[in-house]
Structure formats: structure tokens, C-alpha cells
Design an enzyme around this catalytic site. Structure first.
Site, PDB file in Angstrom:
ATOM      1  N   GLY A  12       0.768  -1.239   0.000  1.00 13.40           N
ATOM      2  CA  GLY A  12       0.000   0.000   0.000  1.00 13.40           C
ATOM      3  C   GLY A  12       0.798   1.287   0.000  1.00 13.40           C
ATOM      4  N   ASN A  14       1.593   3.020  -2.602  1.00 13.84           N
ATOM      5  CA  ASN A  14       0.909   3.941  -3.526  1.00 13.84           C
ATOM      6  C   ASN A  14      -0.351   4.505  -2.873  1.00 13.84           C
ATOM      7  OD1 ASN A  14       2.086   4.188  -6.422  1.00 13.84           O
ATOM      8  ND2 ASN A  14       2.445   2.083  -5.824  1.00 13.84           N
ATOM      9  N   LEU A  91      -3.888  -7.010  -7.771  1.00 13.10           N
ATOM     10  CA  LEU A  91      -3.360  -8.091  -8.612  1.00 13.10           C
ATOM     11  C   LEU A  91      -4.416  -9.028  -9.174  1.00 13.10           C
ATOM     12  CD1 LEU A  91      -0.144  -8.986  -6.581  1.00 13.10           C
ATOM     13  CD2 LEU A  91      -0.375  -7.524  -8.608  1.00 13.10           C
ATOM     14  N   ILE A  94      -9.684  -7.280 -13.254  1.00 12.33           N
ATOM     15  CA  ILE A  94     -10.944  -6.551 -13.095  1.00 12.33           C
ATOM     16  C   ILE A  94     -11.984  -7.189 -14.017  1.00 12.33           C
ATOM     17  CG2 ILE A  94     -12.107  -4.322 -13.395  1.00 12.33           C
ATOM     18  CD1 ILE A  94     -10.133  -4.402 -11.054  1.00 12.33           C
ATOM     19  N   ASN A 108      -4.899   2.833 -13.381  1.00 16.35           N
ATOM     20  CA  ASN A 108      -3.940   1.863 -12.830  1.00 16.35           C
ATOM     21  C   ASN A 108      -2.544   2.442 -12.894  1.00 16.35           C
ATOM     22  OD1 ASN A 108      -2.985  -0.809 -11.974  1.00 16.35           O
ATOM     23  ND2 ASN A 108      -2.180  -0.995 -14.054  1.00 16.35           N
ATOM     24  N   HIS A 110       1.353   1.361 -13.276  1.00 12.88           N
ATOM     25  CA  HIS A 110       2.180   0.211 -13.671  1.00 12.88           C
ATOM     26  C   HIS A 110       3.656   0.618 -13.600  1.00 12.88           C
ATOM     27  CE1 HIS A 110       3.232  -3.571 -15.575  1.00 12.88           C
ATOM     28  NE2 HIS A 110       4.070  -2.886 -16.339  1.00 12.88           N
ATOM     29  N   ASP A 151      -2.983  -3.749 -19.022  1.00  6.84           N
ATOM     30  CA  ASP A 151      -2.025  -2.625 -19.184  1.00  6.84           C
ATOM     31  C   ASP A 151      -2.099  -2.021 -20.587  1.00  6.84           C
ATOM     32  OD1 ASP A 151       0.379  -4.652 -17.393  1.00  6.84           O
ATOM     33  OD2 ASP A 151      -1.150  -3.274 -16.622  1.00  6.84           O
ATOM     34  N   GLU A 181       6.166   6.422  -9.345  1.00  2.00           N
ATOM     35  CA  GLU A 181       4.814   5.965  -8.977  1.00  2.00           C
ATOM     36  C   GLU A 181       4.141   6.894  -7.980  1.00  2.00           C
ATOM     37  OE1 GLU A 181       4.530   1.820  -7.974  1.00  2.00           O
ATOM     38  OE2 GLU A 181       6.378   1.425  -9.064  1.00  2.00           O
TER      39      GLU A 181
HETATM   40  C1  GRF Z   1       3.847  -1.199  -7.209  1.00  2.00           C
HETATM   41  O1  GRF Z   1       5.121  -1.522  -7.705  1.00  2.00           O
HETATM   42  C2  GRF Z   1       2.948  -0.848  -8.357  1.00  2.00           C
HETATM   43  O2  GRF Z   1       3.606  -0.228  -9.430  1.00  2.00           O
HETATM   44  C3  GRF Z   1       2.458  -2.160  -8.794  1.00  2.00           C
HETATM   45  O3  GRF Z   1       2.320  -2.946  -7.622  1.00  2.00           O
HETATM   46  C4  GRF Z   1       3.151  -2.417  -6.621  1.00  2.00           C
HETATM   47  C5  GRF Z   1       2.267  -2.031  -5.468  1.00  2.00           C
HETATM   48  O4  GRF Z   1       2.998  -1.545  -4.431  1.00  2.00           O
HETATM   49  N1  GRF Z   1       1.196  -2.015  -9.494  1.00  2.00           N
HETATM   50  P1  GRF Z   1       2.226  -0.912  -3.167  1.00  2.00           P
HETATM   51  O5  GRF Z   1       1.247  -1.964  -2.674  1.00  2.00           O
HETATM   52  O6  GRF Z   1       1.530   0.331  -3.661  1.00  2.00           O
HETATM   53  O7  GRF Z   1       3.334  -0.623  -2.200  1.00  2.00           O
END
Ligand code: GRF
Length: 197
Positions: A12, A14, A91, A94, A108, A110, A151, A181
Site C-alpha cells: 500500500g 501507492n 493483482l 478486473i 492503474n 504500472h 495494461d 509511482e
Molecule cells: C507497485 O510496484 C505498483 O507499481 C504495482 O504494484 C506495486 C504495489 O505496491 N502495481 P504498493 O502496494 O503500492 O506498495
């Protein structure tokens, strides 16, 4: 006010960048209505709870079929009445019905410069392992709208990140998170919330 649901599966970081962005004003006019994970152990759910945000676990393991999970997920998301769904390390695929119901309203993050190093099997550390294996000198991250593919939706923002001598997948992942990110996803949400680009 843009109401969002954030979907997560892991640590988490992000999600935390979004929470922090709202707290420090780099994201305005936005409210996180709920955080949803397929993984009850996801630390992202703890981050949500610590911030007083509703934290839901909707796991495919709780349903007899994938179709039953897909229906339950869409039903729960609909109840939230959000404007935007943000996939932040989510992961699970959807459901197509959800992509259609929220057309151009799911984004999303990526961890590569799409169309490089994306699609089936390219998630988490695997992306950075492939980047190092290939020997590219520049990688980065992409925020895009989610469509029926993997993607493949319209790209919103991208940011390049240097690959350095001696990088391991873990070191590179952290640099891509820190430099790309955690900047791109809040910026995309803020843009959508304030309809500028
Ligand atoms: C990140 O590397 C993001 O780019 C990918 O999954 C990972 C998630 O990391 N989609 P977090 O759970 O946000 O730390």
C-alpha cells in the site's frame, strides 16, 4: 468532490502516497471512500484503517466461482457510489462487466514505461527483474485508464527513471516507486478531480 475507491493487494505505498497527497494538499477536491483488497493480510488495509478509511476485503477465495466473486465485487463497488476507481497494486483481473460499467473511470499504476515490460506476468518485482535482464538504461512508471486488456488502456502520465549500475530488482523498484509511482498516481487523481491536464 471526486469520490474514489482504491483497490490494493500488498503493502500500500501507492495508497499511502494518495493519503499523504490529500493531507498535504497536492491532491484537492478528492475523498477516499474506501480501500478494497483481495488479500486480508494486505498492509494497505492497515494503512486505511489507521487513517479512518473504510477497509474492505473481498477475496475470490470466499466464493465458489470466479463469476460469483466478480458479481460480488461489482455489487460492493456500486454500493460505494464512487466517481473513480484507482488500482494501486491490485493483482486480481478486473471483471469485464466492471470495466464496462466504469468505462474511463478506472486508472492503474504500472511500474514500467508501457508498452515495455507489461502484460501477463509483469507485476511487482517481476517487472524490474525483466528490466535488468534486458539491460535497458531507462525505465519508469505509467498511469493509464483501464480497458478490457492488461495494461493496454489510454496512457495518462509517464515518468522516466534511470537504471543504475549494480541495481537489484529491489533497489530499482524502490527508485521507480519514489521517483515515479508515488508522484504520478497522485498527479493523475488530482488532474481528474480538477479536470485539468
Ligand atoms: C507497485 O510496484 C505498483 O507499481 C504495482 O504494484 C506495486 C504495489 O505496491 N502495481 P504498493 O502496494 O503500492 O506498495
Amino acid at each position: 468532490m471526486l469520490k474514489i475507491a482504491v483497490m490494493v493487494s500488498g503493502g500500500g505505498t501507492n495508497l499511502q502516497a494518495i493519503i499523504d497527497g490529500i493531507d498535504n494538499g497536492t491532491i484537492t477536491n478528492t475523498q477516499i471512500v474506501a480501500v478494497i483488497s483481495n488479500n486480508k493480510e494486505a498492509y494497505a488495509l492497515t494503512r486505511a484503517k489507521e487513517h479512518g478509511i473504510a477497509a474492505l476485503c473481498i477475496s475470490p477465495k470466499s466464493y465458489d466461482t470466479r463469476e460469483a466473486f466478480n458479481d460480488a465485487l461489482l455489487n460492493e463497488v456500486n454500493k460505494l457510489q464512487v466517481d473513480l476507481i484507482v488500482l494501486a497494486g491490485y493483482l486480481v483481473k478486473i471483471p469485464e462487466a466492471m470495466v464496462h460499467a466504469y468505462s474511463h473511470r478506472i486508472i492503474n499504476i504500472h511500474p514500467s514505461l508501457i508498452p515495455s515490460f507489461c502484460g501477463v506476468g509483469f507485476y511487482g518485482l517481476h517487472v524490474h527483474e525483466a528490466v535488468l535482464e534486458k539491460g535497458v538504461k531507462i525505465t519508469g512508471a505509467t498511469v493509464h485508464y483501464v480497458d478490457e486488456g492488461m495494461d493496454t488502456g489510454e496512457i495518462i502520465y509517464q515518468k522516466a527513471v534511470e537504471v543504475c549500475e549494480g541495481d537489484t530488482p529491489e533497489i530499482l523498484q524502490k527508485r521507480v516507486m519514489e521517483q515515479a509511482e508515488w508522484k504520478l498516481l497522485p498527479a493523475a487523481i488530482n488532474m481528474i478531480a480538477n479536470k485539468s491536464k
